[in-house]
Enzyme design. Structure first.
Site, PDB file in Angstrom:
ATOM      1  N   HIS A 250      27.998  30.002  28.074  1.00  0.00           N
ATOM      2  CA  HIS A 250      29.261  29.410  28.536  1.00  0.00           C
ATOM      3  C   HIS A 250      29.290  29.362  30.065  1.00  0.00           C
ATOM      4  O   HIS A 250      29.675  28.360  30.655  1.00  0.00           O
ATOM      5  CB  HIS A 250      30.468  30.242  28.074  1.00  0.00           C
ATOM      6  CG  HIS A 250      30.673  30.293  26.596  1.00  0.00           C
ATOM      7  ND1 HIS A 250      30.847  31.477  25.911  1.00  0.00           N
ATOM      8  CD2 HIS A 250      30.768  29.315  25.660  1.00  0.00           C
ATOM      9  CE1 HIS A 250      31.031  31.232  24.623  1.00  0.00           C
ATOM     10  NE2 HIS A 250      30.985  29.923  24.437  1.00  0.00           N
TER      11      HIS A 250
ATOM     12  N   LYS B 224      39.237  31.984  13.591  1.00  0.00           N
ATOM     13  CA  LYS B 224      38.014  32.796  13.528  1.00  0.00           C
ATOM     14  C   LYS B 224      38.221  34.321  13.489  1.00  0.00           C
ATOM     15  O   LYS B 224      37.250  35.049  13.450  1.00  0.00           O
ATOM     16  CB  LYS B 224      37.148  32.472  14.748  1.00  0.00           C
ATOM     17  CG  LYS B 224      36.277  31.248  14.582  1.00  0.00           C
ATOM     18  CD  LYS B 224      35.386  31.095  15.790  1.00  0.00           C
ATOM     19  CE  LYS B 224      34.408  29.974  15.632  1.00  0.00           C
ATOM     20  NZ  LYS B 224      33.684  29.741  16.890  1.00  0.00           N
TER      21      LYS B 224
ATOM     22  N   ARG C  34      24.264  23.018  22.238  1.00  0.00           N
ATOM     23  CA  ARG C  34      23.108  23.926  22.264  1.00  0.00           C
ATOM     24  C   ARG C  34      21.928  23.361  21.489  1.00  0.00           C
ATOM     25  O   ARG C  34      20.801  23.536  21.835  1.00  0.00           O
ATOM     26  CB  ARG C  34      23.489  25.288  21.672  1.00  0.00           C
ATOM     27  CG  ARG C  34      24.415  26.080  22.543  1.00  0.00           C
ATOM     28  CD  ARG C  34      24.985  27.232  21.798  1.00  0.00           C
ATOM     29  NE  ARG C  34      25.689  26.769  20.618  1.00  0.00           N
ATOM     30  CZ  ARG C  34      26.103  27.530  19.643  1.00  0.00           C
ATOM     31  NH1 ARG C  34      25.863  28.804  19.673  1.00  0.00           N
ATOM     32  NH2 ARG C  34      26.754  27.009  18.619  1.00  0.00           N
TER      33      ARG C  34
ATOM     34  N   SER D 148      28.675  33.676  20.660  1.00  0.00           N
ATOM     35  CA  SER D 148      29.533  34.860  20.774  1.00  0.00           C
ATOM     36  C   SER D 148      29.313  35.788  19.577  1.00  0.00           C
ATOM     37  O   SER D 148      29.330  37.017  19.718  1.00  0.00           O
ATOM     38  CB  SER D 148      31.000  34.436  20.850  1.00  0.00           C
ATOM     39  OG  SER D 148      31.198  33.605  21.961  1.00  0.00           O
TER      40      SER D 148
HETATM   41  N1  COA Z   1      26.397  28.751  25.228  1.00  0.00           N
HETATM   42  C1  COA Z   1      26.453  29.721  24.309  1.00  0.00           C
HETATM   43  N2  COA Z   1      27.241  29.653  23.214  1.00  0.00           N
HETATM   44  C2  COA Z   1      27.992  28.568  23.061  1.00  0.00           C
HETATM   45  C3  COA Z   1      27.975  27.509  23.980  1.00  0.00           C
HETATM   46  C4  COA Z   1      27.138  27.643  25.099  1.00  0.00           C
HETATM   47  N3  COA Z   1      27.061  26.703  26.029  1.00  0.00           N
HETATM   48  N4  COA Z   1      28.811  26.560  23.540  1.00  0.00           N
HETATM   49  C5  COA Z   1      29.327  27.003  22.396  1.00  0.00           C
HETATM   50  N5  COA Z   1      28.829  28.205  22.101  1.00  0.00           N
HETATM   51  C6  COA Z   1      29.111  29.012  20.909  1.00  0.00           C
HETATM   52  C7  COA Z   1      30.445  29.710  20.954  1.00  0.00           C
HETATM   53  O1  COA Z   1      30.352  30.989  21.508  1.00  0.00           O
HETATM   54  C8  COA Z   1      30.798  29.757  19.502  1.00  0.00           C
HETATM   55  O2  COA Z   1      30.138  30.860  18.930  1.00  0.00           O
HETATM   56  P1  COA Z   1      30.746  31.608  17.659  1.00  0.00           P
HETATM   57  O3  COA Z   1      30.850  30.583  16.561  1.00  0.00           O
HETATM   58  O4  COA Z   1      29.753  32.663  17.402  1.00  0.00           O
HETATM   59  O5  COA Z   1      32.106  32.127  18.079  1.00  0.00           O
HETATM   60  C9  COA Z   1      30.171  28.506  18.896  1.00  0.00           C
HETATM   61  O6  COA Z   1      29.190  28.113  19.820  1.00  0.00           O
HETATM   62  C10 COA Z   1      31.142  27.366  18.708  1.00  0.00           C
HETATM   63  O7  COA Z   1      31.736  27.074  19.953  1.00  0.00           O
HETATM   64  P2  COA Z   1      32.757  25.866  20.127  1.00  0.00           P
HETATM   65  O8  COA Z   1      32.197  24.644  19.531  1.00  0.00           O
HETATM   66  O9  COA Z   1      33.176  25.830  21.545  1.00  0.00           O
HETATM   67  O10 COA Z   1      33.900  26.267  19.176  1.00  0.00           O
HETATM   68  P3  COA Z   1      35.006  27.288  19.422  1.00  0.00           P
HETATM   69  O11 COA Z   1      35.390  27.829  18.116  1.00  0.00           O
HETATM   70  O12 COA Z   1      34.629  28.287  20.443  1.00  0.00           O
HETATM   71  O13 COA Z   1      36.183  26.384  20.026  1.00  0.00           O
HETATM   72  C11 COA Z   1      37.823  24.592  20.044  1.00  0.00           C
HETATM   73  C12 COA Z   1      36.662  25.253  19.336  1.00  0.00           C
HETATM   74  C13 COA Z   1      38.795  25.606  20.613  1.00  0.00           C
HETATM   75  C14 COA Z   1      37.291  23.781  21.196  1.00  0.00           C
HETATM   76  C15 COA Z   1      38.502  23.682  19.003  1.00  0.00           C
HETATM   77  O14 COA Z   1      38.710  24.410  17.831  1.00  0.00           O
HETATM   78  C16 COA Z   1      39.834  23.128  19.454  1.00  0.00           C
HETATM   79  O15 COA Z   1      39.890  22.266  20.306  1.00  0.00           O
HETATM   80  N6  COA Z   1      40.914  23.662  18.881  1.00  0.00           N
HETATM   81  C17 COA Z   1      42.290  23.279  19.270  1.00  0.00           C
HETATM   82  C18 COA Z   1      43.026  22.644  18.114  1.00  0.00           C
HETATM   83  C19 COA Z   1      42.709  21.181  18.046  1.00  0.00           C
HETATM   84  O16 COA Z   1      42.966  20.412  18.954  1.00  0.00           O
HETATM   85  N7  COA Z   1      42.152  20.793  16.893  1.00  0.00           N
HETATM   86  C20 COA Z   1      41.757  19.439  16.652  1.00  0.00           C
HETATM   87  C21 COA Z   1      40.388  19.163  17.195  1.00  0.00           C
HETATM   88  S1  COA Z   1      39.778  17.667  16.502  1.00  0.00           S
END
Ligand code: COA
Length: 161
Positions: A17, A41, A90, A128
């Site tokens: 991140h 989550k 990723r 994460s």
């Molecule tokens: N390096 C390392 N890890 C990374 C990364 C990076 N560059 N990018 C993402 N990851 C990991 C995260 O740590 C996470 O790991 P985990 O599943 O073990 O927790 C995983 O990849 C998924 O990350 P991400 O795709 O960013 O999902 P998220 O759950 O962290 O966040 C939101 C998702 C918050 C962006 C999304 O749910 C959202 O926008 N929610 C708001 C509600 C909404 O508007 N919904 C409608 C959307 S269509």
């Protein structure tokens, strides 16, 4: 001023991140790291704790800030007068889900663009969940999280045991 929003659950923030945040901070005037509060989550850290850990990690990046949000991402982005969402990719496996989210967001708010950044090759295996798993098994995760938060994550794991 060009502001971009980098959303996620950040439970906790990882080096992957931080790599995205650092590189995005060179492309925009302001990056807001948006921490989803009501994630499905079941996070280990509260939203407040996750924001604190991010703030510690970005202390040397003056044009970055972090805050929690609830509700739709597009509503938050609009409220911040931004039109840009940054997401990190990723691997190919991230693509399908990210593609769907970007399309939904675009449908809800056509003015808001999602920009994808390729994660650094050294961080492409980090998530994460992996950090939490290794930490909970007392493994060495020093290289996976920003050094400023290593002790906080370790302490939280101890408390959770
Ligand atoms: N390096 C390392 N890890 C990374 C990364 C990076 N560059 N990018 C993402 N990851 C990991 C995260 O740590 C996470 O790991 P985990 O599943 O073990 O927790 C995983 O990849 C998924 O990350 P991400 O795709 O960013 O999902 P998220 O759950 O962290 O966040 C939101 C998702 C918050 C962006 C999304 O749910 C959202 O926008 N929610 C708001 C509600 C909404 O508007 N919904 C409608 C959307 S269509």
């Amino acid at each position: 001023m060009k502001t971009a929003v980098y959303p996620g659950s950040f439970d906790p923030i990882t080096c992957g991140h931080l790599d995205i945040i650092r590189r995005a901070s060179r492309q925009f005037d302001h990056i807001i790291i948006a921490v989803l509060n009501n994630t499905s989550k079941k996070p280990m850290f509260t939203a407040e704790e996750r924001v604190k850990l991010i703030k510690k990690s970005i202390a040397d990046l003056p044009n970055c800030s972090a805050e929690a949000f609830d509700g739709l991402l597009v509503d938050f982005v609009r409220a911040k007068n931004s039109r840009t969402v940054i997401k990190g990719l990723r691997a190919l496996s991230d693509f399908e889900y990210e593609f769907q989210m970007a399309l939904f967001n675009k449908k809800m708010e056509p003015d808001i663009e999602t920009l994808f950044m390729v994660t650094d090759a050294n961080a492409s295996y980090i998530s994460s969940s992996i950090v939490k798993e290794i930490a909970s098994l007392d493994g060495d995760f020093r290289d996976l999280v920003p050094e400023e938060i290593y002790d906080d994550v370790k302490l939280k794991m101890k408390e959770g045991r």
